[in-house]
Design a protein around this motif. Structure first.
Motif, PDB file in Angstrom:
ATOM      1  N   ARG A 178       0.812  -1.215   0.000  1.00 18.01           N
ATOM      2  CA  ARG A 178       0.000   0.000   0.000  1.00 18.01           C
ATOM      3  C   ARG A 178       0.845   1.263   0.000  1.00 18.01           C
ATOM      4  O   ARG A 178       0.374   2.340  -0.319  1.00 18.01           O
ATOM      5  N   ASP A 179       2.131   1.144   0.371  1.00 14.41           N
ATOM      6  CA  ASP A 179       3.083   2.253   0.304  1.00 14.41           C
ATOM      7  C   ASP A 179       2.564   3.470   1.069  1.00 14.41           C
ATOM      8  O   ASP A 179       2.476   4.576   0.530  1.00 14.41           O
ATOM      9  N   LEU A 180       2.274   3.283   2.358  1.00 11.07           N
ATOM     10  CA  LEU A 180       1.764   4.377   3.176  1.00 11.07           C
ATOM     11  C   LEU A 180       2.873   5.374   3.499  1.00 11.07           C
ATOM     12  O   LEU A 180       4.038   5.013   3.627  1.00 11.07           O
ATOM     13  N   ASP A 181       2.494   6.650   3.657  1.00 10.82           N
ATOM     14  CA  ASP A 181       3.453   7.671   4.052  1.00 10.82           C
ATOM     15  C   ASP A 181       3.679   7.592   5.562  1.00 10.82           C
ATOM     16  O   ASP A 181       2.941   6.911   6.284  1.00 10.82           O
ATOM     17  N   PRO A 182       4.730   8.265   6.085  1.00 11.49           N
ATOM     18  CA  PRO A 182       5.042   8.148   7.516  1.00 11.49           C
ATOM     19  C   PRO A 182       3.901   8.514   8.447  1.00 11.49           C
ATOM     20  O   PRO A 182       3.682   7.839   9.469  1.00 11.49           O
ATOM     21  N   VAL A 183       3.142   9.565   8.139  1.00 12.42           N
ATOM     22  CA  VAL A 183       2.031   9.957   9.013  1.00 12.42           C
ATOM     23  C   VAL A 183       0.968   8.865   9.056  1.00 12.42           C
ATOM     24  O   VAL A 183       0.449   8.513  10.121  1.00 12.42           O
ATOM     25  N   SER A 184       0.656   8.280   7.902  1.00 16.24           N
ATOM     26  CA  SER A 184      -0.331   7.202   7.850  1.00 16.24           C
ATOM     27  C   SER A 184       0.166   5.957   8.585  1.00 16.24           C
ATOM     28  O   SER A 184      -0.627   5.245   9.217  1.00 16.24           O
ATOM     29  N   ILE A 185       1.478   5.696   8.514  1.00 16.98           N
ATOM     30  CA  ILE A 185       2.055   4.559   9.232  1.00 16.98           C
ATOM     31  C   ILE A 185       1.837   4.723  10.735  1.00 16.98           C
ATOM     32  O   ILE A 185       1.403   3.792  11.431  1.00 16.98           O
ATOM     33  N   VAL A 186       2.144   5.907  11.257  1.00 14.17           N
ATOM     34  CA  VAL A 186       1.977   6.170  12.691  1.00 14.17           C
ATOM     35  C   VAL A 186       0.509   6.037  13.094  1.00 14.17           C
ATOM     36  O   VAL A 186       0.180   5.388  14.098  1.00 14.17           O
ATOM     37  N   LYS A 187      -0.376   6.620  12.307  1.00 17.03           N
ATOM     38  CA  LYS A 187      -1.808   6.587  12.612  1.00 17.03           C
ATOM     39  C   LYS A 187      -2.323   5.154  12.628  1.00 17.03           C
ATOM     40  O   LYS A 187      -3.019   4.732  13.567  1.00 17.03           O
ATOM     41  N   GLU A 188      -1.986   4.367  11.592  1.00 12.21           N
ATOM     42  CA  GLU A 188      -2.483   3.002  11.523  1.00 12.21           C
ATOM     43  C   GLU A 188      -1.920   2.141  12.640  1.00 12.21           C
ATOM     44  O   GLU A 188      -2.617   1.292  13.204  1.00 12.21           O
ATOM     45  N   THR A 189      -0.643   2.354  12.996  1.00 12.18           N
ATOM     46  CA  THR A 189      -0.031   1.561  14.059  1.00 12.18           C
ATOM     47  C   THR A 189      -0.719   1.806  15.393  1.00 12.18           C
ATOM     48  O   THR A 189      -1.049   0.864  16.133  1.00 12.18           O
ATOM     49  N   LEU A 190      -0.957   3.067  15.729  1.00 21.41           N
ATOM     50  CA  LEU A 190      -1.625   3.390  16.992  1.00 21.41           C
ATOM     51  C   LEU A 190      -3.067   2.887  17.004  1.00 21.41           C
ATOM     52  O   LEU A 190      -3.555   2.377  18.019  1.00 21.41           O
ATOM     53  N   GLU A 191      -3.760   3.007  15.891  1.00 16.84           N
ATOM     54  CA  GLU A 191      -5.155   2.564  15.831  1.00 16.84           C
ATOM     55  C   GLU A 191      -5.255   1.040  15.876  1.00 16.84           C
ATOM     56  O   GLU A 191      -6.184   0.494  16.486  1.00 16.84           O
ATOM     57  N   SER A 192      -4.316   0.344  15.243  1.00 15.85           N
ATOM     58  CA  SER A 192      -4.322  -1.119  15.311  1.00 15.85           C
ATOM     59  C   SER A 192      -4.041  -1.585  16.736  1.00 15.85           C
ATOM     60  O   SER A 192      -4.641  -2.551  17.217  1.00 15.85           O
ATOM     61  N   ARG A 193      -3.121  -0.893  17.414  1.00 17.74           N
ATOM     62  CA  ARG A 193      -2.872  -1.214  18.835  1.00 17.74           C
ATOM     63  C   ARG A 193      -4.129  -0.955  19.659  1.00 17.74           C
ATOM     64  O   ARG A 193      -4.482  -1.748  20.541  1.00 17.74           O
ATOM     65  N   ARG A 194      -4.830   0.118  19.380  1.00 19.40           N
ATOM     66  CA  ARG A 194      -6.064   0.444  20.099  1.00 19.40           C
ATOM     67  C   ARG A 194      -7.115  -0.639  19.922  1.00 19.40           C
ATOM     68  O   ARG A 194      -7.817  -1.013  20.875  1.00 19.40           O
ATOM     69  N   ASP A 195      -7.212  -1.171  18.707  1.00 15.16           N
ATOM     70  CA  ASP A 195      -8.231  -2.178  18.396  1.00 15.16           C
ATOM     71  C   ASP A 195      -7.785  -3.598  18.738  1.00 15.16           C
ATOM     72  O   ASP A 195      -8.480  -4.561  18.376  1.00 15.16           O
ATOM     73  N   SER A 196      -6.645  -3.723  19.399  1.00 14.27           N
ATOM     74  CA  SER A 196      -6.080  -5.030  19.774  1.00 14.27           C
ATOM     75  C   SER A 196      -5.733  -5.887  18.569  1.00 14.27           C
ATOM     76  O   SER A 196      -5.687  -7.111  18.653  1.00 14.27           O
ATOM     77  N   HIS A 197      -5.472  -5.255  17.437  1.00 13.83           N
ATOM     78  CA  HIS A 197      -5.005  -5.961  16.242  1.00 13.83           C
ATOM     79  C   HIS A 197      -3.472  -5.961  16.302  1.00 13.83           C
ATOM     80  O   HIS A 197      -2.797  -5.256  15.551  1.00 13.83           O
ATOM     81  N   TYR A 198      -2.931  -6.777  17.200  1.00  8.55           N
ATOM     82  CA  TYR A 198      -1.536  -6.645  17.577  1.00  8.55           C
ATOM     83  C   TYR A 198      -0.583  -6.949  16.429  1.00  8.55           C
ATOM     84  O   TYR A 198       0.440  -6.271  16.267  1.00  8.55           O
ATOM     85  N   ASN A 199      -0.878  -7.977  15.620  1.00  7.09           N
ATOM     86  CA  ASN A 199       0.058  -8.293  14.538  1.00  7.09           C
ATOM     87  C   ASN A 199       0.061  -7.211  13.464  1.00  7.09           C
ATOM     88  O   ASN A 199       1.084  -6.952  12.834  1.00  7.09           O
ATOM     89  N   ARG A 200      -1.085  -6.573  13.245  1.00  5.96           N
ATOM     90  CA  ARG A 200      -1.129  -5.445  12.310  1.00  5.96           C
ATOM     91  C   ARG A 200      -0.388  -4.245  12.882  1.00  5.96           C
ATOM     92  O   ARG A 200       0.279  -3.502  12.148  1.00  5.96           O
ATOM     93  N   ALA A 201      -0.509  -4.028  14.193  1.00  8.08           N
ATOM     94  CA  ALA A 201       0.173  -2.898  14.823  1.00  8.08           C
ATOM     95  C   ALA A 201       1.680  -3.059  14.762  1.00  8.08           C
ATOM     96  O   ALA A 201       2.423  -2.074  14.667  1.00  8.08           O
ATOM     97  N   ALA A 202       2.152  -4.303  14.803  1.00  6.57           N
ATOM     98  CA  ALA A 202       3.597  -4.555  14.779  1.00  6.57           C
ATOM     99  C   ALA A 202       4.169  -4.575  13.371  1.00  6.57           C
ATOM    100  O   ALA A 202       5.393  -4.637  13.197  1.00  6.57           O
ATOM    101  N   LEU A 203       3.324  -4.513  12.352  1.00  5.17           N
ATOM    102  CA  LEU A 203       3.772  -4.668  10.967  1.00  5.17           C
ATOM    103  C   LEU A 203       4.817  -3.637  10.585  1.00  5.17           C
ATOM    104  O   LEU A 203       5.816  -3.948   9.927  1.00  5.17           O
TER     105      LEU A 203
END
Length: 449
Positions: A178-203
């Motif tokens: 998907r080639d996300l930019d740095p801001v999108s990477i940070v946002k998705e990582t924090l939101e995946s951690r929030r939703d307990s999607h741990y493997n996605r958050a660690a990606l």
């Protein structure tokens, strides 16, 4: 008059019909291409009139209801078709309004649609998706144009523990594409951690870099295992799930980026906020978070991070510990590399003739290569630091000297050889409120072999 009107309609219809062979139709995923049953799947569909087309003015109809202009059929890898969405057939019974679209050579028209409106997406599996465009809208004996590519679609099965398992290589590859930019990477990582999607958050975490600076993980594998099990206490800002995010600033360069955000939390009914700075790099072709720092109110720029009010021996201790664990970002907060750069062979003869801007670019280039791991081992500062101890300290209000004895083991044909060397660190402290000690230069001398 009736005959003339009929003739105009026939000519217009013929123009649309002839356009079918010329219009180029393509489909692609709007944001990603791995999903779970029930997810919204957004596609970007594009109609274009190629530059090399024989038709200068491409004409077709576009219905207000996209179901009348576009179609999709999806089959499993065994050829089994996927059923239409509930209510799909009924929605086609009432014909709606449409527009006549004109595209000159080189022009295109794109719209986003939700695939769930066409297909029943409740069954996990792997599928092939084909798109169809109806230039004269749906109807009997009406031709269609097939998209110029077929999309692969994976619907992952929903299991209770799917977020605790390491992502398989196909899923990781699909998400990274998907080639996300740095801001999108940070946002998705924090939101995946929030939703307990741990493997996605660690990606998008650089586990090797994070494990090196962590006091609670001794390897990337250990860190990944603890993260997938829900233990995020090793990374600042991830201990608790965020409730909201506010973007503050970002700096993005070719290989390095930093993103600063304000995160709100509400664990156990206690509300508080933290400002976080994320450092990212892209050594593998996509952005990864290699460091996260929780900032205090006085942390306004990178120079001010880290321990405060350290005396000279404490500065040397922090510096050498950071060097040994490969945490160059922290090390450079205590080490001024200007002296090192201007004495490199490349700059020795021309440094004094270079402009201030050229000095800064040379320093930035060296700093970025060192932090991102792109600097050759022999060019790294303090590369021989091994088993060290501080032997002598002296300092005034603004100047200091710290001597360190360092022992290094070398393997020779005659067996192990211990080399004893002495490092003399010179430190300066600006005579201003809040000034901090920093190493301005160091010298090395071999005392004993």
């Amino acid at each position: 008059m009736v005959r003339r009107f009929t003739l105009i309609v026939l000519i217009a219809a013929a123009a649309v019909f002839s356009a079918q062979a010329e219009v180029r139709f393509s489909i692609r995923y709007h944001d990603k291409n791995i999903y779970y049953p029930g997810d919204n799947i957004y596609l970007k569909i594009t109609m274009s009139n190629p530059v090399d087309s024989d038709i200068s003015d491409l004409t077709f109809y576009l219905a207000d209801n996209p179901l009348e202009s576009f179609g999709f059929y999806q089959r499993s890898l065994t050829g089994e078709p996927m059923p239409p969405a509930q209510g799909f057939t009924a929605s086609l019974s009432n014909k709606g309004a449409y527009r006549v679209i004109h595209l000159a050579k080189g022009q295109e028209l794109s719209i986003n649609i939700n695939l769930k409106e066409w297909l029943d997406l409740r069954t996990p599996g792997q599928y092939r998706l084909t798109g169809l465009f109806y230039p004269r809208m749906r109807g009997r004996n009406v031709g269609s144009i097939q998209a110029d590519s077929v999309l692969d679609l994976t619907l992952m099965p929903k299991t209770d523990n799917r977020w605790e398992d390491e992502l398989d290589i196909q899923v990781r590859t699909a998400l990274i594409r998907r080639d996300l930019d740095p801001v999108s990477i940070v946002k998705e990582t924090l939101e995946s951690r929030r939703d307990s999607h741990y493997n996605r958050a660690a990606l998008y975490l650089d586990l090797e870099s994070l494990s090196r600076i962590s006091s609670m993980a001794d390897s990337p594998e250990t860190l990944e295992k603890s993260l997938n099990e829900g233990d995020w206490n090793t990374i600042p800002g991830f201990e608790n799930a965020v409730t909201s995010l506010k973007f503050i600033s970002a700096q993005v360069f070719s290989h390095e980026a930093s993103v600063r955000i304000k995160a709100d939390y509400n664990p156990y009914g206690e509300s508080f906020s933290r400002e976080l700075r994320f450092y990212l790099h892209n050594p593998d072709g996509y952005w990864q978070i290699r460091r996260v720092e929780a900032l205090s109110e006085t942390d306004m720029d990178p120079v001010s991070y880290g321990q405060v009010n350290l005396n000279p021996p404490e500065v040397i201790t922090e510096l050498l510990n950071a060097v040994q664990r490969g945490d160059w970002e922290m090390a450079l907060r205590y080490l001024d590399i200007s002296y090192l750069i201007r004495n490199q062979q490349e700059y020795q003869d021309k440094w004094k003739d270079m402009s201030a801007g050229e000095h800064e670019r040379a320093l930035d280039d060296y700093r970025n290569k060192l932090i991102s791991g792109r600097l050759e081992e022999e060019d790294k500062p303090l590369k021989d630091i091994s088993d060290w101890k501080i032997t002598r300290v002296s300092y005034t209000e603004t100047e200091a000297s710290v001597i360190v004895e360092n022992s290094t083991n070398h393997q020779t044909a005659k067996g192990p050889l211990v080399e004893i060397s002495e490092y003399t660190f010179r430190l300066l402290k600006p005579a201003i409120p809040g000034g901090r000690w920093q190493v301005s230069r160091y010298d090395t001398a071999i005392r004993r072999r």
